[in-house]
Structures are given as C-alpha cells and as structure tokens.
Scaffold this active site. Structure first.
Site, mmCIF file in Angstrom:
data_model
loop_
_atom_site.group_PDB
_atom_site.id
_atom_site.type_symbol
_atom_site.label_atom_id
_atom_site.label_comp_id
_atom_site.label_asym_id
_atom_site.label_seq_id
_atom_site.Cartn_x
_atom_site.Cartn_y
_atom_site.Cartn_z
ATOM 1 N N LYS A 54 -11.030 -0.521 -7.346
ATOM 2 C CA LYS A 54 -9.649 -0.790 -7.420
ATOM 3 C C LYS A 54 -9.580 -2.202 -7.566
ATOM 4 C CE LYS A 54 -8.373 2.747 -4.098
ATOM 5 N NZ LYS A 54 -8.304 2.914 -2.557
ATOM 6 N N GLN A 98 -7.100 1.104 3.036
ATOM 7 C CA GLN A 98 -8.188 2.157 2.654
ATOM 8 C C GLN A 98 -8.540 3.052 3.983
ATOM 9 O OE1 GLN A 98 -9.242 2.733 -0.472
ATOM 10 N NE2 GLN A 98 -10.668 4.344 0.174
ATOM 11 N N ASP A 121 0.524 3.353 -1.851
ATOM 12 C CA ASP A 121 0.005 4.736 -1.407
ATOM 13 C C ASP A 121 0.872 6.090 -1.419
ATOM 14 O OD1 ASP A 121 -2.978 5.251 -1.383
ATOM 15 O OD2 ASP A 121 -2.976 3.854 0.313
HETATM 16 N N1 GUN Z 1 -9.169 7.057 0.903
HETATM 17 C C1 GUN Z 1 -9.665 7.972 -0.313
HETATM 18 N N2 GUN Z 1 -8.706 7.938 -1.252
HETATM 19 C C2 GUN Z 1 -7.571 6.850 -0.845
HETATM 20 C C3 GUN Z 1 -6.238 6.673 -1.246
HETATM 21 O O1 GUN Z 1 -5.628 7.263 -2.060
HETATM 22 N N3 GUN Z 1 -5.630 5.868 -0.423
HETATM 23 C C4 GUN Z 1 -6.116 5.232 0.640
HETATM 24 N N4 GUN Z 1 -5.233 4.322 1.297
HETATM 25 N N5 GUN Z 1 -7.141 5.485 1.133
HETATM 26 C C5 GUN Z 1 -7.816 6.406 0.519
#
Ligand code: GUN
Length: 296
Positions: A54, A98, A121
């Site tokens: 990311k 996350q 998100d």
């Molecule tokens: N963990 C795995 N995929 C995601 C996601 O799309 N967002 C977040 N915040 N955590 C994750």
C-alpha cells in the site's frame, strides 16, 4: 463457451493511472497532495506485506504515505490517540487501520473512532449506513473494485440477476448494496443457503466471497454468466503451494461468459481502489469536484 478473462491486473493499472492524473492536477491546480495514513499494530507477516505494498503504490501515484507501526501490545487508549491525531491532521485525507488487530483490541471501537470522511476502507458504521441508504459514502475497496470491473464489462447492470456468495461486512454485504444501487436483482447466499448450486444457476452475475478454495463449480454457472472471484486461498497441490479462488476456474471458465482469474483478478483492484478512495476523500475535504469513474 470459453470465458473471456477479466484482467484485474491491467484494469488496476488503468485505475492507478487515473488516480495519478488526478493527484497531479490536485498538486498543480490546488496545491494539495492527497495523503494516506496506514496504521499497523503488531507483526502479522501477511499484514506487513499488504502495508508495504500500500505504501509503495501510494507513493507511486504521487500521494504522501504515512506509516504508523505500533507494537503488538499497544493499548486501546494509545491506538485511539494515534487515530485521533490522524483525524485532526489536515495533511491526512485517508486513514486505514490494518486488520486483523491483536485480540486485546476492539476492532469495531477502533474503526468507529476514525473520522468517517477519512475512512477510506468504508468500514465505519456511518459509511455502512450511508451506503445502505444510497447516500454518498466511502465504499469498501474490494467491492468497489468488483463493481468497476462489472460496469466496465457490461456497461449497465440494470435488471441483471446477481448472486453474492458470502455475507461478510467487508465484501458480501457492501457488494450486495452496490449491485442493488446499480439496479440488479440481488440474492445474498451463505453457508446456510438451501441448494446453493440452483441459486447460483439463476445468476447473470456471480460474486464469490466465501474463502473456500474452488467451492463454486462449473456446472453451477449459467451459460454466459459473469463470474467475479474474490477468494484468495493458499492450497498445496502436487507438492506445490498455489493460490486459488473460491471458484473452480477450470470448469467455470467453460461455462461463464467472463471470469476473473486468481491471482490477477480482483486482488490488484483492492489497493487501486484504496488509492481512488483517498483521492475522493481529498477532493471532498477540499470542496473540489470528485474524480469521475473512481467512485460508486
Ligand atoms: N486486512 C486485509 N484486507 C484489509 C482491508 O481491505 N482493509 C483493512 N483495514 N485491513 C485489511
């Protein structure tokens, strides 16, 4: 019929290009640089890989990336303080905590402490409510990516029969809301659904998001249907580690009109949509026109 392969890797590259174009304009014309903050608690290896990816892609499209890595034993109070600081930082337009969080932290509490306008998100209860009532919201990245691919392939989705397999808050439920928003007739199927193969056979669009390797078989698929496979499952086959989806690709691609592969389908779209959401959040925060084609 042999299905057309929907190339998520190539599609994600076009989304990132669009995002990079908007970022360049925001910098040049408005003197703002979109910023995305990612908070990682602990050392889960898969999460570390995602967070690194990311951060790298955020910088590649010209945005600012802020990473906050906290110890696994960080208290709820300390994590809330970090989120609060990011909520109040005008250079931060998107915040992502996350998941999964270590067990001693209340995920709902933490997610709902994020400013909904910065919740890239789309997990905050306010954004869930806004999406459910058809109002402007931040939309969860994976379903948004699936919607973009479906719109690109079909143009209008109006009147199509869609079956979403899986009822998670992150994928299944928001996916169903988005398809409903595009005037599909939507069924949400799950582990208790009676005669799942027959339910899936009715669908013009199948979105599989259950996390069970190759569960959806080719003879469940209506001839010519579009199949979006959200699953990413690691399995061992012939002594080798392999990534497979929730759909049995070999048999489903004999019947589908179009299908996303795993890997290279939905997966790459998720981070591309996270970047898109960050640009959208930045535009909204600055009262600027939103980028076209990057939102629901
Ligand atoms: N963990 C795995 N995929 C995601 C996601 O799309 N967002 C977040 N915040 N955590 C994750």
């Amino acid at each position: 019929m042999t299905a057309q392969i929907i190339d998520g890797k190539a599609f994600a590259a076009t989304v990132r290009e669009k995002v990079a174009g908007h970022v360049a304009r925001l910098k040049e014309e408005n003197n703002v640089t979109p910023g995305l903050a990612v908070v990682l608690v602990g050392e889960d290896p898969a999460s570390q890989v995602y967070v690194r990816s990311k951060g790298k892609q955020t910088v590649e499209v010209g945005m600012n990336s802020y990473e906050h890595k906290l110890d696994a034993d960080t208290s709820e109070e300390d994590l809330l303080a970090v989120v609060n600081k990011l909520n109040n930082d005008p250079d931060v337009h998107g915040i992502l905590v996350q998941l999964p969080l270590p067990d001693h932290l209340n995920e709902d509490l933490i997610i709902n402490s994020i400013d909904p306008a910065k919740d890239v998100d789309g997990f905050h209860i306010s954004n869930v409510g806004l999406l459910g009532t058809g109002q402007k919201s931040m939309v969860p990245c994976t379903p948004l990516g699936c919607l973009m691919m479906l719109r690109d392939h079909h143009g209008s989705l109006s009147g199509m029969d869609a079956v979403v397999i899986g009822r998670s808050n992150i994928v299944g439920k928001p996916m169903a809301q988005l398809l409903l928003g595009d005037s599909c007739t939507v069924t949400i199927a799950h582990s208790r659904t009676k005669d799942l193969p027959e339910v899936v056979r009715r669908a013009d669009i199948v979105v599989a998001a259950v996390g069970r390797p190759e569960m959806v078989l080719g003879d469940w698929i209506k001839e010519g249907a579009t199949v979006i496979d959200v699953g990413i499952n690691r399995i061992e086959r012939d002594g080798k580690n392999k990534l497979v989806g929730d759909v049995d690709f070999a048999s489903a691609s004999e019947r589908a009109g179009a299908i996303t592969p795993v890997p290279g389908g939905v997966g790459p779209m998720t981070i591309a949509c996270l970047l898109a959401n960050t640009v959208t959040a930045c535009c909204r925060a600055n009262g600027l026109a939103e980028p076209e084609g990057l939102t629901a």
